[in-house]
Design an enzyme around this catalytic site. Structure first.
Site, short mmCIF file in Angstrom:
data_model
loop_
_atom_site.label_atom_id
_atom_site.label_comp_id
_atom_site.label_asym_id
_atom_site.label_seq_id
_atom_site.Cartn_x
_atom_site.Cartn_y
_atom_site.Cartn_z
N ASP A 62 0.77 -1.08 0.05
CA ASP A 62 -0.05 0.16 0.12
C ASP A 62 0.70 1.27 0.14
O ASP A 62 0.70 2.08 -0.78
CB ASP A 62 -0.92 -0.11 1.17
CG ASP A 62 -1.92 1.02 1.39
OD1 ASP A 62 -2.37 1.49 0.15
OD2 ASP A 62 -2.52 1.53 2.22
N ARG A 107 -10.61 10.42 -12.34
CA ARG A 107 -9.76 10.21 -11.01
C ARG A 107 -9.12 8.85 -10.69
O ARG A 107 -8.54 8.82 -9.50
CB ARG A 107 -10.86 10.79 -10.01
CG ARG A 107 -11.32 12.23 -10.02
CD ARG A 107 -12.42 12.55 -9.38
NE ARG A 107 -11.99 12.19 -7.82
CZ ARG A 107 -13.01 11.80 -6.97
NH1 ARG A 107 -14.17 11.79 -7.21
NH2 ARG A 107 -12.60 11.77 -5.62
N LYS A 108 -9.45 7.87 -11.31
CA LYS A 108 -9.02 6.59 -10.93
C LYS A 108 -7.57 6.45 -11.68
O LYS A 108 -7.39 6.45 -12.76
CB LYS A 108 -9.91 5.71 -11.73
CG LYS A 108 -11.43 5.57 -11.23
CD LYS A 108 -12.16 4.49 -11.92
CE LYS A 108 -13.66 5.05 -12.35
NZ LYS A 108 -14.29 4.25 -12.81
C1 LIG Z 1 -4.29 7.63 5.56
C2 LIG Z 1 -3.21 7.52 4.70
C3 LIG Z 1 -3.17 8.48 3.56
C4 LIG Z 1 -1.88 8.43 2.97
C5 LIG Z 1 -1.99 9.12 1.53
C6 LIG Z 1 -1.69 10.26 1.56
C7 LIG Z 1 -1.02 11.17 0.65
C8 LIG Z 1 -0.33 10.54 -0.38
C9 LIG Z 1 1.05 11.30 0.22
C10 LIG Z 1 2.07 10.85 -0.29
C11 LIG Z 1 2.11 9.62 -1.14
C12 LIG Z 1 3.49 8.62 -0.65
C13 LIG Z 1 3.20 7.49 -0.04
C14 LIG Z 1 1.82 6.98 0.10
C15 LIG Z 1 1.74 5.98 1.23
C16 LIG Z 1 0.75 5.59 1.65
C17 LIG Z 1 -0.33 5.24 0.79
C18 LIG Z 1 -1.41 4.72 1.70
C19 LIG Z 1 -2.67 5.14 1.07
C20 LIG Z 1 -3.69 4.71 1.86
O1 LIG Z 1 -3.77 3.56 2.62
S1 LIG Z 1 -5.02 5.78 1.84
C21 LIG Z 1 -5.95 5.11 3.28
C22 LIG Z 1 -6.82 3.90 2.80
N1 LIG Z 1 -8.03 4.72 2.02
C23 LIG Z 1 -9.03 5.54 2.33
O2 LIG Z 1 -8.95 5.99 3.55
C24 LIG Z 1 -10.16 5.96 1.17
C25 LIG Z 1 -11.39 5.99 1.99
N2 LIG Z 1 -12.44 6.27 0.94
C26 LIG Z 1 -12.78 7.31 0.42
O3 LIG Z 1 -12.57 8.32 1.08
C27 LIG Z 1 -13.76 7.36 -0.55
O4 LIG Z 1 -14.32 6.32 -0.96
C28 LIG Z 1 -12.94 7.74 -2.16
C29 LIG Z 1 -12.34 9.20 -2.14
C30 LIG Z 1 -12.11 6.60 -2.23
C31 LIG Z 1 -13.90 7.76 -3.17
O5 LIG Z 1 -15.14 8.65 -2.85
P1 LIG Z 1 -15.69 9.90 -3.70
O6 LIG Z 1 -16.89 10.39 -3.21
O7 LIG Z 1 -14.51 10.96 -3.71
O8 LIG Z 1 -15.64 9.36 -5.06
P2 LIG Z 1 -16.59 8.37 -5.77
O9 LIG Z 1 -17.02 7.37 -4.65
O10 LIG Z 1 -17.77 8.99 -6.50
O11 LIG Z 1 -15.63 7.34 -6.66
C32 LIG Z 1 -15.04 8.15 -7.69
C33 LIG Z 1 -14.98 7.00 -8.87
O12 LIG Z 1 -13.97 5.81 -8.20
C34 LIG Z 1 -14.95 4.57 -8.37
N3 LIG Z 1 -14.45 3.73 -6.95
C35 LIG Z 1 -14.22 4.42 -5.62
N4 LIG Z 1 -14.23 3.66 -4.70
C36 LIG Z 1 -14.11 2.37 -5.58
C37 LIG Z 1 -13.91 1.07 -4.96
N5 LIG Z 1 -13.43 0.91 -3.73
N6 LIG Z 1 -13.91 0.02 -5.96
C38 LIG Z 1 -14.12 0.46 -7.32
N7 LIG Z 1 -14.27 1.73 -7.83
C39 LIG Z 1 -14.46 2.58 -6.71
C40 LIG Z 1 -16.40 4.97 -8.26
O13 LIG Z 1 -17.15 3.88 -8.62
C41 LIG Z 1 -16.16 6.22 -9.04
O14 LIG Z 1 -16.24 5.70 -10.65
P3 LIG Z 1 -17.03 6.61 -11.88
O15 LIG Z 1 -16.60 7.99 -11.87
O16 LIG Z 1 -16.75 5.79 -12.96
O17 LIG Z 1 -18.26 6.35 -11.36
#
Ligand SMILES: CCCCC/C=C\C/C=C\C/C=C\C/C=C\CCCC(=O)SCCNC(=O)CCNC(=O)[C@H](O)C(C)(C)COP(=O)(O)OP(=O)(O)OC[C@H]1O[C@@H](n2cnc3c(N)ncnc32)[C@H](O)[C@@H]1OP(=O)(O)O
Length: 158
Positions: A62, A107-108
């Site tokens: 991840d 956005r994907k």
């Molecule tokens: C907490 C850690 C955060 C770390 C990352 C931060 C910053 C990065 C910084 C530096 C990068 C460096 C290293 C990265 C290190 C670690 C990375 C760890 C990353 C994580 O560990 S991060 C924590 C776990 N993560 C969450 O905490 C997400 C919780 N969740 C939500 O916050 C919402 O759920 C969200 C925003 C995902 C969507 O919400 P939303 O309202 O903005 O958008 P919406 O639902 O309309 O989806 C838009 C289109 O995506 C499709 N879609 C959405 N979800 C889907 C699914 N599950 N399966 C299939 N398709 C999906 C829809 O079907 C639609 O598709 P279409 O447009 O075609 O209809």
């Protein structure tokens, strides 16, 4: 040639955060939009004697796939991640890491990654990240890293 990331990640990240004493020790560097890195797991990450816990491998994945957000210049979160465990993940071995973005569809962000022990494929992963505005993280009330300011502004809704 290694390029320096424009953004830094959370120093308390459990994967790679240098300020987190419990971090998994993920180290990465960037070559264009590709991420390379390494990790060395030990007894703290044990799942069976001498072998890494699968959850540690998944957490590393991840973090590794998330790192691609930096050269992509798009903040995002993991929506789904699938990890295929392909070979033994031995403790005490320096594992090599690689990740990249396979496809962008609005956005994907479709990410891929691999963990290897020498020539042996240990695990591979696919993940769907969703591009979000930096304001996504404001709800915690914690200050965001300074280098995140303006992040993703140009790529938003691209
Ligand atoms: C907490 C850690 C955060 C770390 C990352 C931060 C910053 C990065 C910084 C530096 C990068 C460096 C290293 C990265 C290190 C670690 C990375 C760890 C990353 C994580 O560990 S991060 C924590 C776990 N993560 C969450 O905490 C997400 C919780 N969740 C939500 O916050 C919402 O759920 C969200 C925003 C995902 C969507 O919400 P939303 O309202 O903005 O958008 P919406 O639902 O309309 O989806 C838009 C289109 O995506 C499709 N879609 C959405 N979800 C889907 C699914 N599950 N399966 C299939 N398709 C999906 C829809 O079907 C639609 O598709 P279409 O447009 O075609 O209809």
């Amino acid at each position: 040639m290694h390029s320096a990331p424009a953004r830094t990640h959370d120093p308390m990240c459990m994967g790679c955060g240098h300020a987190n004493p419990g971090n998994l020790g993920v180290r990465v560097w960037f070559e264009g939009q590709r991420v390379h890195g390494e990790v060395l797991l030990d007894e703290r990450h044990s799942g069976a004697p001498g072998y890494a816990h699968g959850g540690a491998i998944a957490a590393i994945m991840d973090d590794l796939l998330g790192q691609v957000l930096i050269p992509l210049d798009r903040p995002g979160v993991t929506a789904t991640i699938t990890v295929d465990f392909r070979g033994p993940a031995l403790l005490g071995r320096t594992l090599s890491l690689e990740s990249w973005c396979e496809k962008i569809d609005g956005r994907k962000l479709h990410m891929r990654g691999e963990i290897r022990d020498g020539d042996t494929l240990v695990a591979e992963a696919r993940a769907l990240f969703i591009h979000v505005d930096v304001s996504h993280w404001e709800a915690s009330g914690q200050p965001l890293p300074e280098s995140w300011q303006g992040w993703g502004g140009e790529a938003q809704n691209a």
